[in-house]
Design a protein around this motif. Structure first.
Motif, short mmCIF file in Angstrom:
data_model
loop_
_atom_site.label_atom_id
_atom_site.label_comp_id
_atom_site.label_asym_id
_atom_site.label_seq_id
_atom_site.Cartn_x
_atom_site.Cartn_y
_atom_site.Cartn_z
N PRO A 1 -47.38 40.40 -32.86
CA PRO A 1 -47.67 39.27 -31.96
C PRO A 1 -47.69 37.95 -32.72
CG PRO A 1 -49.66 40.51 -32.45
CD PRO A 1 -48.52 41.30 -33.01
N ARG B 1 -51.36 35.86 -29.37
CA ARG B 1 -52.81 35.95 -29.56
C ARG B 1 -53.33 34.64 -30.13
NH1 ARG B 1 -53.36 41.76 -32.71
NH2 ARG B 1 -52.37 43.08 -31.10
N SER C 1 -49.69 37.52 -21.75
CA SER C 1 -48.48 37.61 -22.57
C SER C 1 -48.15 39.04 -22.97
CB SER C 1 -48.66 36.77 -23.84
OG SER C 1 -49.64 37.33 -24.70
N ASP D 1 -49.84 40.80 -24.89
CA ASP D 1 -50.24 40.82 -26.30
C ASP D 1 -49.14 40.32 -27.24
OD1 ASP D 1 -52.62 41.20 -27.70
OD2 ASP D 1 -51.90 43.05 -28.61
N ARG D 2 -48.14 39.62 -26.69
CA ARG D 2 -47.13 38.99 -27.54
C ARG D 2 -47.69 37.75 -28.23
NH1 ARG D 2 -43.10 37.17 -23.51
NH2 ARG D 2 -42.02 36.27 -25.31
#
Length: 377
Positions: free
Chosen positions: A40, A75, A70, A72-73
């Motif tokens: 990420p 953070r 997202s 978890d793309r």
């Protein structure tokens, strides 16, 4: 010529061989490809709040929503005030790329230009934080913010606003304030244009980050202060250094969180991730408000039960503040960008607040109907 039996056997062999070949091919195609999971993207965000403050929890609500929206793309690594730079330096740190983003309030950088305070602690002309947040998004405020930060100040940032805060209390005093004269000469903590306002009313003002307020009170650097709300104030330990808590004031009748991003870093992201960073502000705005209503009311009750004298600021003090605002507005208008923003806000509030006040029922009347005797003003 082959017999029927021979043809049948030959056909069975062909079909069986074809099926095996097809199965082998299918097995080859179905073999899982070796995929390396993409790490990420991590943005470093610092807030202007101590780790223990409710505002830090609100900032984390935003970060949590960004991660989920997202997939978890994307953070956000959230840090408290002082982790990288001081509470009042987060805008400079974003501009310089020392951090990727910040969670703060615009009034903390009004030292660069007093117009910053119009996006947090301005006169607001009878509007609430909800009215002024609406002005930012629908009344031309976003364009004026961009003009101020990028054209006037040349800052390498983009920013968004969320969470219309309840009006801030007048603050904590050793003695109950019953008139504007009771405030004359007090050493008082506030920030932004509220500092100019209070100075014009005869107070000596010191601007301090939240985490430094109570220690300053203990050392006698200040003898009265405001920060923002009952929950933050209680967690700071305000009730340990003063016992009179005055609610209602025009010094900071409107404020919202400012979400600042380094412009280069923001624009380097894919468009969908940029959109998530922007619109997660709106999602967090709702969750922040819910948390505030629950915590602020609960903690105000705890303060009262703990012996704090919670009272409403007298109308005479509020009227004195409005008179002081009138004089300050005239001075501020000598700067063109200040006047431009105030004209825009005044035009907005004249129309929008008229509708809101005309349309809203008398909530106090209804509250007194169901809870008689609780409100005495």
């Amino acid at each position: 010529m082959k017999s029927d039996t021979a043809q049948s056997v030959s056909r069975r062999k062909f079909l069986k061989g074809g099926a095996l070949a097809a199965g082998a091919a299918a097995g080859t195609l179905a073999a899982p490809a070796v995929v390396t999971a993409q790490s990420p993207i991590v943005l470093k965000m610092q807030s202007s709040w101590p780790a223990s403050d409710v505002f830090q929890e609100m900032a984390q609500q935003y970060c949590d929503r960004v991660a989920k929206m997202s997939g978890d793309r994307l953070r956000i690594d959230l840090l408290p005030a002082g982790a990288v730079v001081g509470a009042f330096q987060v805008q400079d740190a974003c501009h310089d790329g020392i951090i990727d983003c910040a969670h703060t309030v615009a009034v903390y950088w009004y030292g660069k230009h007093k117009a910053a305070s119009f996006f947090g602690t301005g006169p607001v002309f009878g509007g609430s934080a909800a009215h002024m947040l609406a002005w930012y998004y629908a009344g031309g405020g976003a364009d004026l913010y961009r003009e101020l930060t990028q054209d006037v100040l040349g800052l390498n940032i983009v920013g968004f606003f969320g969470f219309p805060m309840p009006a801030q209390p007048l603050g904590w005093f050793k003695n109950e304030v019953k008139s504007a004269q009771d405030m004359n000469g007090l050493k008082y903590r506030t920030v932004g244009l509220a500092a100019d306002l209070m100075q014009s009313m005869g107070l000596s003002v010191t601007q301090l980050p939240g985490g430094e307020i109570v220690p300053a009170m203990e050392r006698g650097v200040i003898d009265a202060f405001e920060f923002n709300n009952p929950t933050s104030d209680m967690r700071f330990g305000a009730q340990d250094v003063a016992k009179n808590y005055m609610l209602s004031s025009y010094h900071q009748a409107s404020e919202s969180f400012e979400f600042i991003f380094n412009r280069d870093r923001f624009e380097s992201l894919d468009p969908d991730l940029q959109a998530i960073l922007q619109y997660a502000v709106e999602a967090a705005s709702t969750s922040n408000y819910v948390l505030a209503m629950d915590q602020y009311s609960s903690d105000l009750q705890k303060l009262q039960e703990g012996g704090v004298n919670v009272v409403r600021t007298p109308t005479s003090v509020l009227e004195a503040q409005l008179t002081a605002w009138d004089k300050l507005i005239e001075q501020l208008g000598q700067d063109s960008i200040n006047q431009k923003i105030m004209d825009s806000q005044k035009e907005w509030t004249e129309r929008v607040v008229f509708f809101d006040l005309m349309n809203a029922p008398d909530y106090k009347l209804a509250y007194n109907h169901y809870f008689p005797g609780k409100i005495t003003f």
